[in-house]
Each structure stands twice: as structure tokens, then as C-alpha cells.
Write a protein that holds these residues in place. Sequence first.
Motif, short mmCIF file in Angstrom:
data_model
loop_
_atom_site.label_atom_id
_atom_site.label_comp_id
_atom_site.label_asym_id
_atom_site.label_seq_id
_atom_site.Cartn_x
_atom_site.Cartn_y
_atom_site.Cartn_z
N CYS A 184 37.60 48.07 45.21
CA CYS A 184 38.86 49.16 45.03
C CYS A 184 39.56 49.60 46.53
N ASN A 185 38.91 48.89 47.58
CA ASN A 185 39.43 49.05 48.90
C ASN A 185 39.48 50.42 49.20
N MET A 186 38.33 51.29 48.96
CA MET A 186 38.13 52.57 49.19
C MET A 186 37.59 52.74 50.49
N PRO A 187 37.67 53.77 51.17
CA PRO A 187 36.96 53.80 52.81
C PRO A 187 35.56 54.33 52.71
N HIS A 188 34.69 54.01 53.39
CA HIS A 188 33.33 54.41 53.51
C HIS A 188 33.40 55.86 54.13
N THR A 189 33.99 56.73 53.48
CA THR A 189 33.89 58.25 53.87
C THR A 189 33.17 59.14 53.07
N PHE A 190 33.02 60.37 53.34
CA PHE A 190 32.28 61.43 52.51
C PHE A 190 33.09 61.53 51.33
N GLN A 191 34.38 61.69 51.30
CA GLN A 191 35.43 61.79 50.26
C GLN A 191 35.40 60.78 49.44
N THR A 192 34.94 59.46 49.78
CA THR A 192 34.62 58.67 48.61
C THR A 192 33.44 58.63 47.83
N TRP A 193 32.43 59.04 48.69
CA TRP A 193 31.30 59.44 48.23
C TRP A 193 31.40 60.47 47.03
N PHE A 194 31.83 61.52 47.63
CA PHE A 194 31.94 62.47 46.62
C PHE A 194 32.92 62.27 45.34
N ASN A 199 42.09 60.30 40.31
CA ASN A 199 41.15 60.80 41.11
C ASN A 199 40.33 59.68 41.62
N LEU A 200 39.94 58.46 41.53
CA LEU A 200 39.22 57.65 41.77
C LEU A 200 39.71 56.37 42.65
N VAL A 201 40.70 55.76 41.88
CA VAL A 201 41.21 54.36 42.59
C VAL A 201 42.72 54.65 42.79
N ASP A 243 26.55 49.89 42.58
CA ASP A 243 27.62 49.23 43.17
C ASP A 243 28.61 49.90 43.85
N PHE A 244 28.12 51.00 44.79
CA PHE A 244 28.98 51.71 45.51
C PHE A 244 29.75 50.78 46.44
N ASP A 245 28.86 49.99 47.30
CA ASP A 245 29.48 49.04 48.12
C ASP A 245 30.38 47.82 47.58
#
Length: 262
Positions: free
Chosen positions: A106-116, A202-204, A97-99
Motif C-alpha cells: 500500500c506504499n504507506m510510510p512506517h510512521t505512528f500515524q500509519t500504525w494508528f 481512511n486507510l489507503v 501483515d503490517f510490513d
Amino acid sequence: MNRGLLVGRAVCQHRARSEVVGRALAQHRAHDALSVKHMVALRATYSTAPTPTPTGRFVLPEKYANMIRNLLQPFVPRYQGPAIGLAIYTSCTTYPDFDAFWLAQCNMPHTFQTWFSTTSFYVWMAMVRLRASPHAKHYMQGLIDAFFRDAEAKMRASGVTSGRIVNDTLKDLVSSFKGTVMSLDEGFATSDAVLAAAVWRNLVPEDDAVLQVDAVVRFVREQLSMLDACKMEDVLAGGFKFGPVMGVAGDKAGDKETKLSG
């Protein structure tokens, strides 16, 4: 008269030498005859066919096998660590459920930092389970190495070619990962309130993501319980699968205030 005596002595000596030579020749011929007979006997006794090579595999006696096994046993986890860490990391990166959750709810941007950040969260849960193993140090090191190799590969795939930039970024990511692990460990060991604060930092990091943080806290308890029920050999083989974050499905950003006030 003296001359006749000398000639007689010479003849006698010559005959004596001839007899010695004759006896030596006779002995030599007898030896040759025995050698021939010996060779014939050998040919009759032994086959001249090539010796067949053994087809069976050599098996070390159990006594010596146990000695070698006991001698090498302390070094086995160290060399198994990278392969085991990669297997566990593969299971950590297949969260479904990443997407659907982390990006959409969670309204997190689709970036490398979000993945990390999200992958660090799942790696941390796997590390919590690995701590029960007597060889946790080697297995967790293999897991972390696989994680950061993947992070480096993603950075280079995104177009970052400077080695200095990659190394500096990896150092920052290591510090960030250590901080995430320490804060989540503290929350896990104390209370849900402290764990929720660690998830929020750290996450949301959204001011109105109360329901999402609560869902993640419940998700942590559920998934750690699932991992605890798994056998250690299944965990080391990567034979586990994280489920989706439940509890916020169908919620919309505009409904949060209504649900919180109700």
C-alpha cells in the motif's frame, strides 16, 4: 441489782451474735465445699485442651448466594470491561501483515500515524462483533481505552515528553478514530462501494491503490464472517486471530495498470 441485769443482757446478746456468726461461717464453708465439688465435676466433664479451629471453609447457603449474585450481576460487566478490552485489543494488534501488506503493497510510510490507522481498522472489526453482546458498551469502552493507552505509550516512547503535546495529539486521534468508525460502519451497512470509499479515505489514500482497496474490502467481509462464527465467550477472551490480507500477494506497483486493463 440493776447493774447485774444489764450485764446478763449483754452476755445474752453476745451469745446470740456468736451463734449468728457461727451459722454464717458454717454456710460459707458449705458453699466453698460445693464450689470445690462443682469445679471437680467440671474438670471431669470438659477437657482442658485448646479448642481445635475448624479446617473447613465456610460456604454461604445457596439461597443467599443467589441473592448476592443477582444483586451484583449488573455491576460485573463494568468491572470486567478493562480486562476483556485488553484481551481483545491484544488480538487486534497481532495482525501478521503490517510490513508485508500495509507498508510494502500500500506504499504507506512506517510512521505512528500509519500504525494508528491500521490498528483502528482492526479495532473497528472487533467492535462490530462486540455489538452483539448485551454488555457491548462496557466491553467496547475497555477495548478503546486499551487502544489509546497503547497509543499514548508509543508517543512517549518515541521521545514526546510534553504532556500538553500528548494530550492535544490524543484529542486529534480520538476525533480521527470516531470518523474512521463512522465511515466504516456506513460502508459495512450499505454496500462494498461505500466501504471501499471509506477504506480509501481512511486507510489507503493512494490514487492507484485500486487492487489494494478491493483486497481490503474482501478482507473485511471474510474477517467479520470469521468473528461471527466465533462464540462470544471466545471473543471476550481474545481467542481469535486475524488472518493476512489476501489477493494482492505478488503484485508490484508496475503491474497494476496491466492487470487493471486486462
